[in-house]
Write a protein that holds these residues in place. Structure first.
Motif, PDB file in Angstrom:
ATOM      1  N   VAL A 264       0.831  -1.200   0.000  1.00 15.43           N
ATOM      2  CA  VAL A 264       0.000   0.000   0.000  1.00 15.43           C
ATOM      3  C   VAL A 264       0.869   1.254   0.000  1.00 15.43           C
ATOM      4  O   VAL A 264       0.616   2.209  -0.751  1.00 15.43           O
ATOM      5  CB  VAL A 264      -0.951  -0.024   1.213  1.00 15.43           C
ATOM      6  N   GLN A 265       1.919   1.271   0.824  1.00 15.95           N
ATOM      7  CA  GLN A 265       2.790   2.453   0.836  1.00 15.95           C
ATOM      8  C   GLN A 265       3.532   2.603  -0.481  1.00 15.95           C
ATOM      9  O   GLN A 265       3.683   3.716  -1.007  1.00 15.95           O
ATOM     10  CB  GLN A 265       3.803   2.382   1.987  1.00 15.95           C
ATOM     11  N   PHE A 266       4.009   1.475  -1.048  1.00 13.30           N
ATOM     12  CA  PHE A 266       4.724   1.533  -2.327  1.00 13.30           C
ATOM     13  C   PHE A 266       3.825   2.100  -3.420  1.00 13.30           C
ATOM     14  O   PHE A 266       4.235   2.967  -4.197  1.00 13.30           O
ATOM     15  CB  PHE A 266       5.210   0.132  -2.714  1.00 13.30           C
ATOM     16  N   HIS A 267       2.581   1.640  -3.485  1.00 13.66           N
ATOM     17  CA  HIS A 267       1.667   2.132  -4.505  1.00 13.66           C
ATOM     18  C   HIS A 267       1.358   3.610  -4.310  1.00 13.66           C
ATOM     19  O   HIS A 267       1.231   4.361  -5.290  1.00 13.66           O
ATOM     20  CB  HIS A 267       0.381   1.310  -4.486  1.00 13.66           C
ATOM     21  N   HIS A 268       1.221   4.038  -3.066  1.00 10.71           N
ATOM     22  CA  HIS A 268       0.966   5.460  -2.803  1.00 10.71           C
ATOM     23  C   HIS A 268       2.128   6.312  -3.300  1.00 10.71           C
ATOM     24  O   HIS A 268       1.934   7.362  -3.914  1.00 10.71           O
ATOM     25  CB  HIS A 268       0.750   5.670  -1.305  1.00 10.71           C
ATOM     26  N   ARG A 269       3.357   5.837  -3.060  1.00 17.89           N
ATOM     27  CA  ARG A 269       4.538   6.555  -3.554  1.00 17.89           C
ATOM     28  C   ARG A 269       4.531   6.647  -5.082  1.00 17.89           C
ATOM     29  O   ARG A 269       4.742   7.717  -5.650  1.00 17.89           O
ATOM     30  CB  ARG A 269       5.813   5.827  -3.113  1.00 17.89           C
ATOM     31  N   VAL A 270       4.306   5.510  -5.721  1.00 16.81           N
ATOM     32  CA  VAL A 270       4.379   5.464  -7.184  1.00 16.81           C
ATOM     33  C   VAL A 270       3.311   6.356  -7.808  1.00 16.81           C
ATOM     34  O   VAL A 270       3.594   7.152  -8.720  1.00 16.81           O
ATOM     35  CB  VAL A 270       4.235   4.011  -7.688  1.00 16.81           C
ATOM     36  N   VAL A 271       2.077   6.242  -7.319  1.00 18.43           N
ATOM     37  CA  VAL A 271       0.989   7.045  -7.880  1.00 18.43           C
ATOM     38  C   VAL A 271       1.253   8.528  -7.637  1.00 18.43           C
ATOM     39  O   VAL A 271       1.006   9.372  -8.515  1.00 18.43           O
ATOM     40  CB  VAL A 271      -0.367   6.623  -7.285  1.00 18.43           C
ATOM     41  N   ALA A 272       1.766   8.873  -6.456  1.00 21.20           N
ATOM     42  CA  ALA A 272       2.059  10.273  -6.152  1.00 21.20           C
ATOM     43  C   ALA A 272       3.140  10.828  -7.079  1.00 21.20           C
ATOM     44  O   ALA A 272       3.040  11.975  -7.562  1.00 21.20           O
ATOM     45  CB  ALA A 272       2.493  10.405  -4.689  1.00 21.20           C
ATOM     46  N   ILE A 273       4.185  10.039  -7.345  1.00 18.97           N
ATOM     47  CA  ILE A 273       5.262  10.484  -8.234  1.00 18.97           C
ATOM     48  C   ILE A 273       4.742  10.675  -9.660  1.00 18.97           C
ATOM     49  O   ILE A 273       5.047  11.677 -10.327  1.00 18.97           O
ATOM     50  CB  ILE A 273       6.432   9.484  -8.203  1.00 18.97           C
ATOM     51  N   VAL A 274       3.939   9.729 -10.133  1.00 22.14           N
ATOM     52  CA  VAL A 274       3.358   9.851 -11.475  1.00 22.14           C
ATOM     53  C   VAL A 274       2.457  11.076 -11.550  1.00 22.14           C
ATOM     54  O   VAL A 274       2.497  11.838 -12.535  1.00 22.14           O
ATOM     55  CB  VAL A 274       2.576   8.567 -11.838  1.00 22.14           C
ATOM     56  N   THR A 275       1.658  11.284 -10.521  1.00 20.84           N
ATOM     57  CA  THR A 275       0.759  12.441 -10.483  1.00 20.84           C
ATOM     58  C   THR A 275       1.544  13.742 -10.546  1.00 20.84           C
ATOM     59  O   THR A 275       1.197  14.661 -11.307  1.00 20.84           O
ATOM     60  CB  THR A 275      -0.093  12.407  -9.202  1.00 20.84           C
ATOM     61  N   TYR A 276       2.607  13.816  -9.766  1.00 22.35           N
ATOM     62  CA  TYR A 276       3.416  15.040  -9.759  1.00 22.35           C
ATOM     63  C   TYR A 276       4.063  15.270 -11.118  1.00 22.35           C
ATOM     64  O   TYR A 276       4.113  16.411 -11.608  1.00 22.35           O
ATOM     65  CB  TYR A 276       4.481  14.949  -8.667  1.00 22.35           C
ATOM     66  N   ALA A 277       4.528  14.207 -11.749  1.00 23.59           N
ATOM     67  CA  ALA A 277       5.142  14.344 -13.078  1.00 23.59           C
ATOM     68  C   ALA A 277       4.127  14.860 -14.097  1.00 23.59           C
ATOM     69  O   ALA A 277       4.446  15.717 -14.934  1.00 23.59           O
ATOM     70  CB  ALA A 277       5.713  13.004 -13.526  1.00 23.59           C
ATOM     71  N   VAL A 278       2.905  14.361 -14.034  1.00 22.44           N
ATOM     72  CA  VAL A 278       1.856  14.818 -14.952  1.00 22.44           C
ATOM     73  C   VAL A 278       1.544  16.300 -14.722  1.00 22.44           C
ATOM     74  O   VAL A 278       1.337  17.060 -15.677  1.00 22.44           O
ATOM     75  CB  VAL A 278       0.592  13.948 -14.770  1.00 22.44           C
ATOM     76  N   ILE A 279       1.529  16.718 -13.472  1.00 19.36           N
ATOM     77  CA  ILE A 279       1.248  18.126 -13.165  1.00 19.36           C
ATOM     78  C   ILE A 279       2.401  19.019 -13.628  1.00 19.36           C
ATOM     79  O   ILE A 279       2.172  20.108 -14.183  1.00 19.36           O
ATOM     80  CB  ILE A 279       0.998  18.298 -11.649  1.00 19.36           C
ATOM     81  N   VAL A 280       3.624  18.585 -13.421  1.00 21.23           N
ATOM     82  CA  VAL A 280       4.778  19.369 -13.887  1.00 21.23           C
ATOM     83  C   VAL A 280       4.749  19.502 -15.409  1.00 21.23           C
ATOM     84  O   VAL A 280       5.023  20.579 -15.962  1.00 21.23           O
ATOM     85  CB  VAL A 280       6.092  18.719 -13.415  1.00 21.23           C
ATOM     86  N   TRP A 281       4.403  18.430 -16.107  1.00 25.67           N
ATOM     87  CA  TRP A 281       4.318  18.502 -17.570  1.00 25.67           C
ATOM     88  C   TRP A 281       3.191  19.442 -17.999  1.00 25.67           C
ATOM     89  O   TRP A 281       3.333  20.178 -18.989  1.00 25.67           O
ATOM     90  CB  TRP A 281       4.124  17.116 -18.152  1.00 25.67           C
ATOM     91  N   LEU A 282       2.099  19.462 -17.245  1.00 24.52           N
ATOM     92  CA  LEU A 282       1.025  20.416 -17.524  1.00 24.52           C
ATOM     93  C   LEU A 282       1.533  21.843 -17.367  1.00 24.52           C
ATOM     94  O   LEU A 282       1.213  22.732 -18.173  1.00 24.52           O
ATOM     95  CB  LEU A 282      -0.149  20.165 -16.575  1.00 24.52           C
ATOM     96  N   LEU A 283       2.345  22.088 -16.354  1.00 28.70           N
ATOM     97  CA  LEU A 283       2.927  23.417 -16.148  1.00 28.70           C
ATOM     98  C   LEU A 283       3.834  23.797 -17.313  1.00 28.70           C
ATOM     99  O   LEU A 283       3.779  24.930 -17.809  1.00 28.70           O
ATOM    100  CB  LEU A 283       3.715  23.433 -14.836  1.00 28.70           C
TER     101      LEU A 283
END
Length: 356
Positions: A264-283
């Motif tokens: 559960v913690q590993f998945h939270h990390r991975v999803v959070a990193i992917v989410t942040y990358a998508v937001i940075v690319w949007l910026l």
């Protein structure tokens, strides 16, 4: 001056002036819902959620006012699995400390109900609410009522055998809170603003970011429900591993996704990193765009800034082994990031309020 070089002036909905009292009212309710999410996080972090083992939705406003009443409430708690298996050392003074946050959590929920219902009646009776808004407001009212029931359903899961609430029910409870917050924000934006021309490319990107943020929030709820933030308190590696050694120890495999704290913690990390990358690319796309409107650009910058703060809070919370202050700030940051994503989506969607 050509049409393309004229300064942008955002259009207003046809009923913006008459809808302003409704928008102000719902904005206040949204702020209260945000605070409720933070209070709920503190309640979870202080392990206070099971301290009130009875549900009195109509007469539960008044806290214990006498020693006799305190001992009555404490005796009910002493019959719960949490006291018998975890907190048998507690005195009544210790109990009073954990009782406070759960009491505040429930009372704040009731205050949100009043803050929604009373202004609604006043605005409806004075003709300030357009007919087209009633279905949306009715939906919000039903969601709020359902959330109260879900909250007690969640608490009940920790009053039977296992002295902890179900992570599944916790995830549902938190998800509904975020749905309510998002619906309030979207309604307020529609009442007071029009984004005239949709930006379909950025809108798809914004929609992806919003869905990923929502998925990260749900993953975080499972982390909280399983106390998974108390293990592997290193970053970026998990005690020297990219994937934790006990990632898939349970059978069948799918059960790890929901019930194995390491997974559960590993998945939270991975999803959070992917989410942040998508937001940075949007910026990056917003910065490069020569046609993006100023308000849209501002919303994207706000989302990226809030996401950066949220990532820093998440890492700090993990490294510090989830202190109450950082944990509560991280949950509040999730709500603000979610709200900012709704703003971006609105600004890129050409959304309009109904005119009748």
């Amino acid at each position: 001056m050509t049409a393309s070089s004229q300064p942008y002036s955002p259009a207003l909905p046809e009923h913006a002036a008459t809808d302003r009292p409704v928008a102000i009212w719902l904005s206040g309710v949204a702020v209260m819902v945000f605070l409720m999410i933070v209070i709920g996080g503190i309640t979870r972090l202080t392990e206070s959620g099971l301290s009130m083992a009875e549900w009195r939705p109509f007469i539960g406003w008044i806290p214990p006012l006498s020693e006799k009443e305190w001992y009555r409430v404490f005796s009910i708690y002493q019959d719960t699995p949490e006291f018998q298996k975890v907190n048998s050392w507690m005195t009544i003074e210790d109990f009073k400390e954990i009782f406070f946050w759960e009491y505040l959590h429930r009372v704040w929920g009731r205050l949100i109900g009043i803050a929604f219902a009373l202004p609604f009646l006043v605005l409806a009776l004075t003709g300030k609410i357009r007919r087209a808004l009633y279905p949306r407001l009715g939906f919000l009212f039903l969601l709020g009522a359902l959330q109260g029931v879900i909250g007690w359903w969640m608490v009940k899961s920790g009053l039977v055998d296992n002295p902890a609430v179900s992570q599944y029910r916790l995830a549902i409870h938190l998800s509904v809170a975020f749905i309510i917050l998002g619906a309030l924000i979207w309604t307020v934006l529609q009442l007071q603003r029009i984004s005239d021309e949709p930006d379909r490319r950025l809108r798809r990107h914004a929609m992806a970011a919003l869905h990923l943020i929502a998925l990260t929030v749900v993953a975080g709820a499972f982390v909280a429900g399983l106390d998974a933030g108390l293990i592997y308190n290193t970053f970026p590696l998990m005690d020297g591993h990219i994937v934790p050694p006990d990632y898939a120890y349970a059978e069948p495999f799918w059960i790890n996704i929901f019930e194995n704290p390491a997974t559960v913690q590993f998945h939270h990390r991975v999803v959070a990193i992917v989410t942040y990358a998508v937001i940075v690319w949007l910026l990056v796309r917003a910065i490069r765009s020569e046609t993006i409107r100023p308000r849209t650009r501002l919303s994207v910058h706000t989302l990226a800034g809030m996401a950066s703060i949220q990532v820093a809070l998440g890492i700090s919370t993990l490294l510090a082994q989830v202190p109450v202050s950082l944990g509560a700030a991280h949950q509040g940051g999730a709500a603000l990031t979610f709200a900012a994503a709704f703003w971006v989506l609105f600004e890129t969607s050409g959304a309009r309020t109904r005119s009748s």
